[in-house]
Motif scaffolding. Structure first.
Motif, PDB file in Angstrom:
ATOM      1  N   ALA A 176       0.836  -1.202   0.000  1.00  0.00           N
ATOM      2  CA  ALA A 176       0.000   0.000   0.000  1.00  0.00           C
ATOM      3  C   ALA A 176       0.872   1.254   0.000  1.00  0.00           C
ATOM      4  CB  ALA A 176      -0.949  -0.005   1.199  1.00  0.00           C
ATOM      5  N   ARG A 214       1.026   4.106  -3.033  1.00  0.00           N
ATOM      6  CA  ARG A 214       0.803   5.543  -2.846  1.00  0.00           C
ATOM      7  C   ARG A 214       1.848   6.387  -3.565  1.00  0.00           C
ATOM      8  NH1 ARG A 214      -0.596   3.423   2.071  1.00  0.00           N
ATOM      9  NH2 ARG A 214      -2.749   3.806   2.665  1.00  0.00           N
ATOM     10  N   ASP A 233      -9.283   8.391  -3.090  1.00  0.00           N
ATOM     11  CA  ASP A 233      -9.115   7.730  -1.794  1.00  0.00           C
ATOM     12  C   ASP A 233      -8.140   6.580  -2.039  1.00  0.00           C
ATOM     13  OD1 ASP A 233      -9.270   5.986   0.382  1.00  0.00           O
ATOM     14  OD2 ASP A 233     -11.426   6.253   0.639  1.00  0.00           O
ATOM     15  N   THR A 285      -6.686   4.413  -0.109  1.00  0.00           N
ATOM     16  CA  THR A 285      -6.990   3.145   0.544  1.00  0.00           C
ATOM     17  C   THR A 285      -8.013   2.362  -0.276  1.00  0.00           C
ATOM     18  OG1 THR A 285      -6.488   4.078   2.715  1.00  0.00           O
ATOM     19  CG2 THR A 285      -7.828   2.072   2.672  1.00  0.00           C
TER      20      THR A 285
END
Length: 161
Positions: free
Chosen positions: A115, A119, A128, A130
């Motif tokens: 993750a 990013r 968003d 996530t």
């Protein structure tokens, strides 16, 4: 493929906001990716990112710059983008960009991005991250393979949302 997604893509590419796409915009995008991932331009990974974006410019300029003035207007982009998608030209341009940016983000070289690594290369305003990571992680293993990443990038370009 909607005119709205083509327009959104155009604005994502127009880094200086002047209403035209130029070689400068594509170089600025490459530099942005390198800065985000912390990869120096003079490394093999950095060179691959720059080469992929400049190749995209060359293909886009040939296919979309209909008046041959060295820049692509919004109307030229929207008018020709669907053809890029339908002929497979978009996929041919996107694949090297996906591969190069994925490899730049995959700092440990394990063939998957976390993750945090995700990013560093996913930068559409208002996203968003996530949720975007969750959508890209098709198998739900908490990591994104190259195939998952490439599918997500392609979907980002042609999805009308």
């Amino acid at each position: 493929m909607s005119p709205e997604s083509a327009e959104r893509n155009f604005h994502d590419l127009d880094t200086d906001g002047d209403g035209f796409l130029t070689r400068y915009d594509y170089m600025a995008l490459a530099q942005r990716r390198l800065t985000q991932t912390g990869v120096p331009a003079e490394t093999p990974e950095g060179e691959a990112v720059v080469d992929a974006y400049l190749n995209a410019w060359d293909v886009h300029a040939r296919a979309l710059d209909t008046d041959r003035d060295g820049r692509i207007s919004l109307s030229e982009y929207i008018g020709s983008f669907e053809t890029l998608v339908l002929t497979g030209t978009l996929d041919k341009v996107l694949e090297p960009i996906c591969r190069a940016t994925f490899d730049a983000a995959d700092r440990d070289g394990d063939g998957r991005i976390t993750a945090a690594e995700f990013r560093s290369v996913w930068s559409r305003a208002g996203t968003d991250l996530t949720a975007a990571f969750g959508r890209a992680d098709a198998d739900g293993d908490g990591l994104i393979s190259y195939e998952e990443y490439a599918r997500a990038r392609h979907g980002l370009l042609i999805d009308p949302c």
